[in-house]
Design a protein around this motif. Structure first.
Motif, PDB file in Angstrom:
ATOM      1  N   VAL A 160       7.320 -11.248  -0.092  1.00 18.90           N
ATOM      2  CA  VAL A 160       6.346 -10.156   0.002  1.00 18.90           C
ATOM      3  C   VAL A 160       6.386  -9.534   1.391  1.00 18.90           C
ATOM      4  O   VAL A 160       6.323  -8.300   1.544  1.00 18.90           O
ATOM      5  CB  VAL A 160       4.932 -10.667  -0.328  1.00 18.90           C
ATOM      6  N   GLU A 161       6.508 -10.392   2.390  1.00 23.31           N
ATOM      7  CA  GLU A 161       6.584  -9.876   3.763  1.00 23.31           C
ATOM      8  C   GLU A 161       7.816  -9.008   3.962  1.00 23.31           C
ATOM      9  O   GLU A 161       7.746  -7.923   4.549  1.00 23.31           O
ATOM     10  CB  GLU A 161       6.592 -11.060   4.736  1.00 23.31           C
ATOM     11  N   ILE A 162       8.949  -9.462   3.445  1.00 23.43           N
ATOM     12  CA  ILE A 162      10.190  -8.700   3.589  1.00 23.43           C
ATOM     13  C   ILE A 162      10.122  -7.400   2.781  1.00 23.43           C
ATOM     14  O   ILE A 162      10.541  -6.334   3.249  1.00 23.43           O
ATOM     15  CB  ILE A 162      11.388  -9.555   3.150  1.00 23.43           C
ATOM     16  N   ALA A 163       9.574  -7.504   1.540  1.00 26.82           N
ATOM     17  CA  ALA A 163       9.442  -6.293   0.721  1.00 26.82           C
ATOM     18  C   ALA A 163       8.518  -5.283   1.389  1.00 26.82           C
ATOM     19  O   ALA A 163       8.729  -4.062   1.298  1.00 26.82           O
ATOM     20  CB  ALA A 163       8.914  -6.656  -0.660  1.00 26.82           C
ATOM     21  N   GLY A 164       7.481  -5.769   2.084  1.00 23.76           N
ATOM     22  CA  GLY A 164       6.598  -4.873   2.824  1.00 23.76           C
ATOM     23  C   GLY A 164       7.326  -4.188   3.968  1.00 23.76           C
ATOM     24  O   GLY A 164       7.106  -2.989   4.235  1.00 23.76           O
TER      25      GLY A 164
END
Length: 426
Positions: A160-164
């Motif tokens: 999720v952090e990377i996708a953000g």
């Protein structure tokens, strides 16, 4: 494009060398069994489990049944009779009669009953040990299931952090006029997809932890920062397969229970076989006749004639003994097959983890480089999202394979009674 390929190759080499050094260091320091709950906590939790307490009461029941068999089921019988004798000439007399009788076990039947009582204790103890081991297996499965959900949660939070970050890059490029609005929508859609997966993982983790708390009272929940590196049993033991197979087969509660039950039923059949010769009833008699003018003392013995019921009961007992022997042989085959499977699972899960771990590292490297390339405007959003999704799937698969390898290694030690064993086994 040539510059991108050179950059990718350089990063792959550097990260691959770093991974190799990390794995070598981890393998030297990590213990695969360190992820398990402490043994003292496991035993304390088992002491509060109803099914194990009930099985432990079975030992007390067997002890009571043993005492009953030692005493025998025959009891003394007292008989008292009062008579009035009247003669034709008019005289009458008071007469009394007293008798005390008891059947006796003969031809070694009492010894056989004591042997049955002792074997009943063996069956009860083997049953408790088998219940303990089954509870240990269930705990280990539930423990690693909860750990798997927790690790998936950690991985998805990172995704999720990377996708953000990727969505933020797409937004900046749209504002700068480098790409179309569609790319930002695609990046945000991927972010929402990963967030949905994260929510599902959170729910699964919550259910798995609730299962642990309810089923195993007092047991601490899984807590870890990094998983240890699995070990290959063939590297830790030069006699790997044969050693583990003998270790599991030589001390297996399920097989011991089946053997004890077969011996118990065989003793019962032998005892019933002895009943072909019925037990005699011995008695003493005392009577007073003609107002005490005559006193009589005597002994009595009675033996019943065996009938068809005894023969039928004997045949039933023999058949039950044969069935118990067949079940014992079936259990022996089952245990050997399960032992072999546990060894094979430990070996193959380790190999699978190694393959998937390498794939995960390569996918992560590719995804990271694709994200940098997208930030520089050298690739499109579709290729970047595809690489990121492949990396996420590979990471989850590698994490699951790592837990499978750790679980198989721990299961092997559990079946060999090297961990969580009963006190009697130490």
């Amino acid at each position: 494009m040539r510059r991108i390929k050179t950059t990718i190759l350089y990063h792959c080499v550097v990260m691959g060398m770093g991974l190799s050094l990390y794995q070598t260091s981890a393998q030297a320091n990590d213990d695969p069994l360190s992820v398990l709950p402490p043994e003292i906590a496991v035993k304390k939790s088992f002491s509060m489990m109803p099914q194990l307490r009930a099985s432990n009461l079975g030992i007390r029941l067997a002890d009571n049944q043993k005492a009953k068999l030692n005493a025998g089921h025959y009891e003394w019988t007292a008989k008292l009779g009062l008579n009035r004798r009247s003669e034709q000439l008019g005289a009458s007399y008071q007469e009394q009669e007293f008798a005390l009788e008891r059947p006796l076990r003969w031809f070694g039947k009492a010894d056989k009953d004591r042997a049955i009582g002792d074997k009943g204790m063996d069956v009860a103890k083997a049953s408790y040990a088998d219940q303990w081991h089954e509870a240990s297996r269930s705990l280990m499965k539930d423990w690693f299931d909860a750990m798997r959900e927790s690790r998936s949660l950690v991985t998805l939070r990172h995704q999720v952090e990377i996708a953000g970050q990727l969505a933020a890059i797409a937004s900046k490029r749209v504002k700068a006029g480098d790409v179309a609005r569609l790319e930002q929508i695609s990046a945000e859609t991927e972010l929402q997809r990963v967030r949905a997966l994260l929510q599902q993982a959170e729910q699964r983790e919550e259910l798995a932890l609730q299962q642990l708390q309810m089923t195993y009272p007092g047991l601490p929940l899984p807590s870890f920062n990094e998983l240890p590196v699995p070990k290959n049993i063939s590297e830790t033991d030069t006699l790997s397969t044969e050693h583990w197979l003998h270790k599991i087969m030589d001390d297996n509660h399920e097989l011991e229970l089946a053997q004890a039950e077969a011996a118990y039923v065989a003793l019962q059949a032998a005892r019933i076989e002895q009943d072909k010769m019925p037990d005699p009833t011995i008695g003493i008699r005392s009577s007073r006749e003609r107002n005490g003018q005559e006193r009589i003392m005597g002994l009595s013995i009675s033996i019943p004639f065996p009938g068809a019921a005894r023969q039928s009961e004997r045949l039933v007992a023999i058949t039950k003994s044969q069935i118990a022997n067949e079940k014992m042989l079936q259990t022996q085959m089952k245990v050997q097959l399960m032992a072999q499977k546990a060894i094979t699972d430990a070996q193959r899960n380790f190999s699978s983890w190694q393959t998937l771990d390498r794939l995960s590292q390569q996918s992560q490297q590719q995804a990271s480089l694709m994200q940098k390339a997208y930030q520089l405007g050298e690739v499109g959003i579709s290729e970047t999202l595809t690489a990121r999704k492949n990396a996420s799937d590979a990471t989850l698969a590698a994490s699951s394979a790592q837990i499978d390898a750790l679980a198989a290694y721990a299961r092997l030690h559990l079946d060999a009674h090297l961990i969580w064993a009963l006190e009697e086994e130490h």
